[in-house]
Scaffold this motif. Structure first.
Motif, PDB file in Angstrom:
ATOM      1  N   GLY A   1     164.523  54.856  59.780  1.00 30.68           N
ATOM      2  CA  GLY A   1     163.512  55.932  59.420  1.00 30.68           C
ATOM      3  C   GLY A   1     164.106  57.191  59.876  1.00 30.68           C
ATOM      4  N   THR A   2     163.275  58.044  59.410  1.00 29.29           N
ATOM      5  CA  THR A   2     163.441  59.637  59.726  1.00 29.29           C
ATOM      6  C   THR A   2     162.405  60.208  60.298  1.00 29.29           C
ATOM      7  OG1 THR A   2     164.766  59.911  57.720  1.00 29.29           O
ATOM      8  CG2 THR A   2     164.528  61.706  58.851  1.00 29.29           C
ATOM      9  N   ASP A   3     162.862  60.728  61.676  1.00 31.22           N
ATOM     10  CA  ASP A   3     161.344  61.817  62.121  1.00 31.22           C
ATOM     11  C   ASP A   3     161.133  62.793  61.507  1.00 31.22           C
ATOM     12  OD1 ASP A   3     161.699  59.645  64.224  1.00 31.22           O
ATOM     13  OD2 ASP A   3     162.730  61.060  65.514  1.00 31.22           O
ATOM     14  N   ALA A   4     159.674  63.171  61.376  1.00 30.79           N
ATOM     15  CA  ALA A   4     158.994  64.314  60.737  1.00 30.79           C
ATOM     16  C   ALA A   4     159.515  64.428  59.432  1.00 30.79           C
ATOM     17  CB  ALA A   4     159.483  65.476  61.399  1.00 30.79           C
ATOM     18  N   ALA A   5     159.382  63.339  58.621  1.00 38.64           N
ATOM     19  CA  ALA A   5     159.957  63.290  56.954  1.00 38.64           C
ATOM     20  C   ALA A   5     158.971  63.907  56.234  1.00 38.64           C
ATOM     21  CB  ALA A   5     160.348  61.916  56.563  1.00 38.64           C
ATOM     22  N   ALA A   6     159.306  64.857  55.430  1.00 42.60           N
ATOM     23  CA  ALA A   6     158.371  65.577  54.593  1.00 42.60           C
ATOM     24  C   ALA A   6     157.816  64.750  53.509  1.00 42.60           C
ATOM     25  CB  ALA A   6     158.967  66.957  53.926  1.00 42.60           C
ATOM     26  N   ASN A   7     156.324  64.602  53.432  1.00 44.53           N
ATOM     27  CA  ASN A   7     155.729  63.677  52.353  1.00 44.53           C
ATOM     28  C   ASN A   7     154.437  64.025  52.214  1.00 44.53           C
ATOM     29  OD1 ASN A   7     155.819  61.533  50.582  1.00 44.53           O
ATOM     30  ND2 ASN A   7     154.668  60.255  52.107  1.00 44.53           N
ATOM     31  N   ARG A   8     153.905  63.985  50.957  1.00 45.49           N
ATOM     32  CA  ARG A   8     152.542  64.265  50.450  1.00 45.49           C
ATOM     33  C   ARG A   8     152.256  63.296  49.474  1.00 45.49           C
ATOM     34  NH1 ARG A   8     154.322  65.496  46.391  1.00 45.49           N
ATOM     35  NH2 ARG A   8     154.864  67.196  45.389  1.00 45.49           N
ATOM     36  N   ALA A   9     151.172  62.737  49.580  1.00 45.87           N
ATOM     37  CA  ALA A   9     150.722  61.469  48.760  1.00 45.87           C
ATOM     38  C   ALA A   9     149.146  61.728  48.367  1.00 45.87           C
ATOM     39  CB  ALA A   9     150.847  60.173  49.665  1.00 45.87           C
ATOM     40  N   VAL A  10     148.883  60.894  47.255  1.00 48.33           N
ATOM     41  CA  VAL A  10     147.736  60.919  46.603  1.00 48.33           C
ATOM     42  C   VAL A  10     146.905  59.600  47.508  1.00 48.33           C
ATOM     43  CG1 VAL A  10     146.010  60.535  44.734  1.00 48.33           C
ATOM     44  CG2 VAL A  10     148.195  61.889  44.361  1.00 48.33           C
ATOM     45  N   VAL A  11     145.863  60.003  48.498  1.00 44.27           N
ATOM     46  CA  VAL A  11     145.473  58.703  49.385  1.00 44.27           C
ATOM     47  C   VAL A  11     143.972  58.327  48.849  1.00 44.27           C
ATOM     48  CG1 VAL A  11     146.576  59.460  51.459  1.00 44.27           C
ATOM     49  CG2 VAL A  11     144.227  60.583  50.772  1.00 44.27           C
ATOM     50  N   ASP A  12     143.521  58.713  47.777  1.00 47.37           N
ATOM     51  CA  ASP A  12     142.295  58.366  47.327  1.00 47.37           C
ATOM     52  C   ASP A  12     141.924  59.086  45.850  1.00 47.37           C
ATOM     53  OD1 ASP A  12     139.919  56.906  47.196  1.00 47.37           O
ATOM     54  OD2 ASP A  12     138.724  58.331  48.382  1.00 47.37           O
ATOM     55  N   LEU A  13     141.137  58.377  44.954  1.00 47.49           N
ATOM     56  CA  LEU A  13     140.634  58.801  43.845  1.00 47.49           C
ATOM     57  C   LEU A  13     139.365  58.016  43.290  1.00 47.49           C
ATOM     58  CD1 LEU A  13     141.038  60.247  41.170  1.00 47.49           C
ATOM     59  CD2 LEU A  13     142.552  58.453  40.189  1.00 47.49           C
ATOM     60  N   ARG A  14     138.397  58.795  43.290  1.00 43.52           N
ATOM     61  CA  ARG A  14     136.915  58.221  42.946  1.00 43.52           C
ATOM     62  C   ARG A  14     136.243  59.028  42.332  1.00 43.52           C
ATOM     63  NH1 ARG A  14     134.404  57.014  48.572  1.00 43.52           N
ATOM     64  NH2 ARG A  14     136.641  56.326  49.045  1.00 43.52           N
ATOM     65  N   THR A  15     134.983  58.565  41.809  1.00 47.13           N
ATOM     66  CA  THR A  15     133.863  59.278  41.385  1.00 47.13           C
ATOM     67  C   THR A  15     132.494  58.998  42.112  1.00 47.13           C
ATOM     68  OG1 THR A  15     132.735  59.859  39.335  1.00 47.13           O
ATOM     69  CG2 THR A  15     133.516  57.860  39.379  1.00 47.13           C
ATOM     70  N   ASP A  16     131.470  59.640  42.287  1.00 47.08           N
ATOM     71  CA  ASP A  16     130.428  59.265  42.842  1.00 47.08           C
ATOM     72  C   ASP A  16     129.469  58.866  41.981  1.00 47.08           C
ATOM     73  OD1 ASP A  16     131.258  60.054  45.452  1.00 47.08           O
ATOM     74  OD2 ASP A  16     130.675  62.032  45.197  1.00 47.08           O
ATOM     75  N   GLU A  17     129.842  58.630  40.498  1.00 48.05           N
ATOM     76  CA  GLU A  17     128.844  58.344  39.470  1.00 48.05           C
ATOM     77  C   GLU A  17     128.749  56.807  39.621  1.00 48.05           C
ATOM     78  OE1 GLU A  17     126.915  60.105  37.802  1.00 48.05           O
ATOM     79  OE2 GLU A  17     127.747  62.022  38.482  1.00 48.05           O
ATOM     80  N   ALA A  18     127.718  56.141  39.519  1.00 51.16           N
ATOM     81  CA  ALA A  18     127.335  54.723  39.557  1.00 51.16           C
ATOM     82  C   ALA A  18     127.607  54.177  38.322  1.00 51.16           C
ATOM     83  CB  ALA A  18     126.108  54.202  40.034  1.00 51.16           C
ATOM     84  N   PHE A  19     127.266  54.923  37.137  1.00 53.87           N
ATOM     85  CA  PHE A  19     127.575  54.364  35.897  1.00 53.87           C
ATOM     86  C   PHE A  19     128.143  55.679  34.891  1.00 53.87           C
ATOM     87  CE2 PHE A  19     124.017  51.953  37.356  1.00 53.87           C
ATOM     88  CZ  PHE A  19     124.642  50.639  36.950  1.00 53.87           C
ATOM     89  N   VAL A  20     128.896  55.616  34.170  1.00 50.86           N
ATOM     90  CA  VAL A  20     129.573  56.927  33.272  1.00 50.86           C
ATOM     91  C   VAL A  20     129.168  56.608  31.886  1.00 50.86           C
ATOM     92  CG1 VAL A  20     131.855  57.954  32.662  1.00 50.86           C
ATOM     93  CG2 VAL A  20     131.372  57.201  35.229  1.00 50.86           C
ATOM     94  N   THR A  21     128.446  57.544  31.402  1.00 52.35           N
ATOM     95  CA  THR A  21     128.199  57.211  29.863  1.00 52.35           C
ATOM     96  C   THR A  21     128.955  58.261  28.836  1.00 52.35           C
ATOM     97  OG1 THR A  21     126.231  58.702  30.241  1.00 52.35           O
ATOM     98  CG2 THR A  21     125.844  56.279  30.498  1.00 52.35           C
ATOM     99  N   ALA A  22     128.827  57.890  27.781  1.00 49.80           N
ATOM    100  CA  ALA A  22     129.812  58.756  26.816  1.00 49.80           C
ATOM    101  C   ALA A  22     129.083  59.996  26.721  1.00 49.80           C
ATOM    102  CB  ALA A  22     129.927  58.062  25.281  1.00 49.80           C
ATOM    103  N   GLY A  23     129.679  61.250  26.843  1.00 51.51           N
ATOM    104  CA  GLY A  23     129.243  62.608  26.694  1.00 51.51           C
ATOM    105  C   GLY A  23     128.564  63.061  27.978  1.00 51.51           C
ATOM    106  N   GLN A  24     128.677  62.325  29.018  1.00 50.07           N
ATOM    107  CA  GLN A  24     128.025  62.773  30.428  1.00 50.07           C
ATOM    108  C   GLN A  24     129.399  63.304  31.124  1.00 50.07           C
ATOM    109  OE1 GLN A  24     126.733  59.401  32.746  1.00 50.07           O
ATOM    110  NE2 GLN A  24     126.345  60.801  34.571  1.00 50.07           N
TER     111      GLN A  24
END
Length: 388
Positions: free
Chosen positions: A246-269
């Motif tokens: 390992g390396t101490d204090a290694a530079a890194n950024r990450a996508v930790v989440d991807l979501r939508t609050d919509e329960a249902f997604v419809t076309a054109g919405q």
């Protein structure tokens, strides 16, 4: 005595002839001077023979004296070295001995091992270290191969292998997984493997890892205590060696989440997608580009700034023209750990939502029916103002 008279003191000898005896003090001086005289050296035949023999044997005598001195010194050096109980390690930390050794190799295959500090990743360095351990092992040594991973199979060589080529082939076939490592089940497997091969008393466990904090030092006290207990148990039953990549204090950024609050997604919405990006490095990151892809096509981009250890959310507003299953992806510019720079979301989309209303109160007027207001809420369109 009158005051005008002066006092006079007289000094002399009653027997002055006896002063000739002072000459006797010179006798020790004369004897000393006589003995100080240098003697003349006279060569004679026997002495010349001895001197010639001494010159011929002088080198041999000096060599014998040096050897004797070295032996005397070496006795004390070897005695002190023996009391210190010396041991020797190779570059892999192992030593070939006359007795066989049961060796358990544990290679971390969690996604953090894909981090590249140079030309090679940590995982490639771990493979090199594992190969070196196998190559420098002694004849008759037995090997087990275990990997640190998530839900996949952990023990890759369960039946102890004695052929080095087979073990190296298994090491070559190892791949980095796209999941965090679950350390507790891995250490439990190692503990069970140590009980095998009771005929081989010498046990050695080599763990090759970057010692990522989330795996080795979890925040919860229970898992952390269990990891410490298992490591102590393994160290008590074997020679435990940990190779830290390992390396101490290694530079890194990450996508930790991807979501939508919509329960249902419809076309054109219009749909709002939220991507959470975290900065795991020690420096601030400005103007980080976050890209949104739908079915591998770039549709939106956003810019965010990240403080050290902070998380920022990039919001994307988009819509889908038709129903179906869409693959949504968020990408960052690749850094040294490319595996966490992308995240996916499967988003099912429908053309319309079909709702079945069961009327439990029949009536002549629509407003008197039990389902009238529910129908108005879910489909509030009229002939003059259709629902959008």
């Amino acid at each position: 005595m009158p005051a005008s008279q002066t006092a006079i003191l007289a000094f002399g000898f009653a027997s002055p002839l006896l002063l000739w005896g002072l000459l006797l003090g010179s006798i020790p001086v004369i004897i000393h001077l006589l003995h100080k005289r240098r003697y003349r050296e006279t060569d004679w035949a026997a002495m010349r023979f001895l001197m010639e023999a001494a010159r011929k044997n002088a080198r041999r005598v000096r060599l014998e004296q040096l050897i004797l001195l070295a032996v005397r010194v070496l006795l004390f050096v070897l005695l002190a070295t023996a009391l210190a109980e010396p041991f020797v390690e190779s570059s892999a930390g192992l030593v070939a001995s006359s007795r066989p050794v049961h060796r358990i190799l544990v290679v971390d295959a969690s996604f953090s091992m894909g981090y590249r500090a140079g030309e090679n990743s940590r995982f490639e360095a771990a493979q090199d270290a594992a190969r070196e351990i196998v190559r420098t092992a002694g004849d008759g040594d037995a090997f087990n191969l275990v990997r640190v991973c998530g839900s996949q199979s952990r023990v890759l060589v369960r039946q102890p292998a004695y052929r080095r080529e087979q073990v190296i082939d298994e090491i070559d076939a190892l791949k980095v997984t796209e999941e965090p490592g679950d350390l507790i089940p891995t250490l439990q497997e190692v503990d069970e493997l140590l009980a095998t091969l009771p005929e081989i008393s010498d046990k050695q466990v080599a763990i090759i890892s970057d010692l990522q904090r989330t795996s080795w030092s979890p925040e919860a006290a229970g898992p952390r205590a269990e990891i410490e207990r298992l490591l102590k148990k393994i160290a008590g039953a074997s020679e435990l060696m940990v190779i830290d990549l390992g390396t101490d204090a290694a530079a890194n950024r990450a996508v930790v989440d991807l979501r939508t609050d919509e329960a249902f997604v419809t076309a054109g919405q219009e749909v709002v997608l939220q991507a959470a990006v975290r900065n795991f490095g020690p420096a601030r990151l400005d103007r980080q580009i976050v890209e949104l892809y739908v079915d591998d096509a770039l549709t939106r981009t956003e810019q965010i700034s990240l403080e050290p250890g902070a998380t920022a959310v990039a919001g994307f507003r988009t819509q889908f023209s038709r129903g179906g299953e869409y693959r949504v992806e968020v990408r960052l510019e690749e850094d040294r750990l490319a595996l966490d720079d992308r995240r996916w979301l499967s988003l099912p989309t429908v053309d319309s939502l079909n709702i079945l209303l069961v009327n439990g109160k029949p009536a002549g007027r629509s407003a008197d029916r039990a389902t009238h207001y529910v129908e108005t809420v879910v489909a509030p369109s009229t002939s003059r103002e259709p629902w959008q």
